[in-house]
Design an enzyme around this catalytic site. Sequence first.
Site, PDB file in Angstrom:
ATOM      1  N   THR A 211     -48.971 -51.267  24.107  1.00 45.78           N
ATOM      2  CA  THR A 211     -48.550 -50.842  25.464  1.00 45.78           C
ATOM      3  C   THR A 211     -49.926 -50.550  26.372  1.00 45.78           C
ATOM      4  O   THR A 211     -51.393 -49.900  25.778  1.00 45.78           O
ATOM      5  CB  THR A 211     -48.152 -49.857  24.760  1.00 45.78           C
ATOM      6  OG1 THR A 211     -46.468 -50.276  24.231  1.00 45.78           O
ATOM      7  CG2 THR A 211     -47.602 -48.924  26.151  1.00 45.78           C
ATOM      8  N   ARG A 239     -33.416 -53.135  20.175  1.00 51.52           N
ATOM      9  CA  ARG A 239     -34.468 -52.300  20.382  1.00 51.52           C
ATOM     10  C   ARG A 239     -35.709 -51.849  21.284  1.00 51.52           C
ATOM     11  O   ARG A 239     -36.633 -52.269  21.991  1.00 51.52           O
ATOM     12  CB  ARG A 239     -35.265 -52.351  18.933  1.00 51.52           C
ATOM     13  CG  ARG A 239     -36.194 -50.714  18.947  1.00 51.52           C
ATOM     14  CD  ARG A 239     -37.724 -50.201  19.474  1.00 51.52           C
ATOM     15  NE  ARG A 239     -38.365 -50.144  19.449  1.00 51.52           N
ATOM     16  CZ  ARG A 239     -39.696 -49.817  19.764  1.00 51.52           C
ATOM     17  NH1 ARG A 239     -40.188 -50.018  20.652  1.00 51.52           N
ATOM     18  NH2 ARG A 239     -40.554 -48.223  19.430  1.00 51.52           N
ATOM     19  N   ASP A 242     -40.794 -46.345  24.288  1.00 47.05           N
ATOM     20  CA  ASP A 242     -40.265 -44.760  25.086  1.00 47.05           C
ATOM     21  C   ASP A 242     -40.973 -45.086  26.364  1.00 47.05           C
ATOM     22  O   ASP A 242     -40.725 -44.465  27.410  1.00 47.05           O
ATOM     23  CB  ASP A 242     -41.724 -43.575  24.302  1.00 47.05           C
ATOM     24  CG  ASP A 242     -42.778 -44.688  23.892  1.00 47.05           C
ATOM     25  OD1 ASP A 242     -42.697 -45.215  23.497  1.00 47.05           O
ATOM     26  OD2 ASP A 242     -43.437 -44.040  24.147  1.00 47.05           O
ATOM     27  N   GLY A 263     -48.152 -44.938  21.634  1.00 41.88           N
ATOM     28  CA  GLY A 263     -47.553 -44.987  19.921  1.00 41.88           C
ATOM     29  C   GLY A 263     -46.046 -45.477  19.574  1.00 41.88           C
ATOM     30  O   GLY A 263     -45.515 -46.270  20.239  1.00 41.88           O
TER      31      GLY A 263
END
Length: 345
Positions: A211, A239, A242, A263
């Site tokens: 990311t 899905r 965050d 993460g």
Amino acid sequence: MIRWFLALGMGMGMLAATNSASAVDEVTPNVVLGIHGGIGEDKKDMTPELEEKVRAALHAALKAGKAKLDGGGSGLDAVEAAIRVMEDDPVLNAGKGAVFTHEGRNELDSSIMDGKTKKAGAVASVTIVKNPISAARAVMEKSKHVMLIGRGAEVFATRQGLEIVDPAYFWTEFQWKAIQDVWKKEAEAKKQSGDASDVLEIPIAKPHYGTVGAVALDKDGNLAAGTSTGGMTNKMFGRIGDSPIIGAGTYADNETAAISCTGHGEFFIRYSVSHEIVAQIKYKKVSAKEAVEDVINRQLKDINAEGAAIVLDKDGKFTTARNSEGLYRGWITADGKFQVRVYDE
Ligand code: ASP
């Protein structure tokens, strides 16, 4: 159905890293832009060629963001510019270079937040928007909403005149090989367990993280943060992690700090990581460094949730914390001194 949930639940637990690392970068003052390109590869899997490409991508992103600030642009402009460069770089898991879902597609998530107004925008599960960070910004500035997903986000981005691409644009050999590898392991595990189910998701030992994110502080003292991702390799279609969730992967607040995380997203959502860091600074009156260390290197580490965060506080102090071996990251000061790091250096 029940079996599916059990399998997914088991997968989530087992996907959590058994990490023992714990690292922070020193606090650097006068930073105007900080970026990350995710946790990246373990040292043992890193090649000099890949590391060089990663460093070049980070450097280019810092340059693009700093140029915006130098030209009088806002923190939001710098965050968007830096992230667009990383989205366009196939070496990072955002935009081109995004990981594949369990079904072999690329679904992108992104968010951005303005620390002055606390306005925010996000898109999730988009498949045709070349630069999801720009779509997130358009949602923030040109719609009445904070988050748009899937088709709605894509129609909105198209109407806003953002660049639309064929889904095949996001394909890269590196990520395609990674998902093939997972599919092979899944097939082997299914054979061994004798489970013929189509929907059982076999957790993989090491999901690919990569990311990207940025935090900036402009000349008017306004903080901004943004994050963009392809998510986690082998995620189920639909899905959402965050990265597009305000308060989880991204947060900016002029009174405290701007944060971007990377993460294992499920844990970052459950622990409201970016907002938790801001809340600790605000209510516990601790420094940004203490807050990020507590959340990443104590709270998340205690539950074996792998991840990292970059933090730029309202006074221009920048730091990072990670409980992973590496974190692709960089930062640049007002007078143009920059750092690019991958592991402990
Ligand atoms: N946090 C992202 C997600 O869970 C993955 C990453 O940071 O690499 O979607």
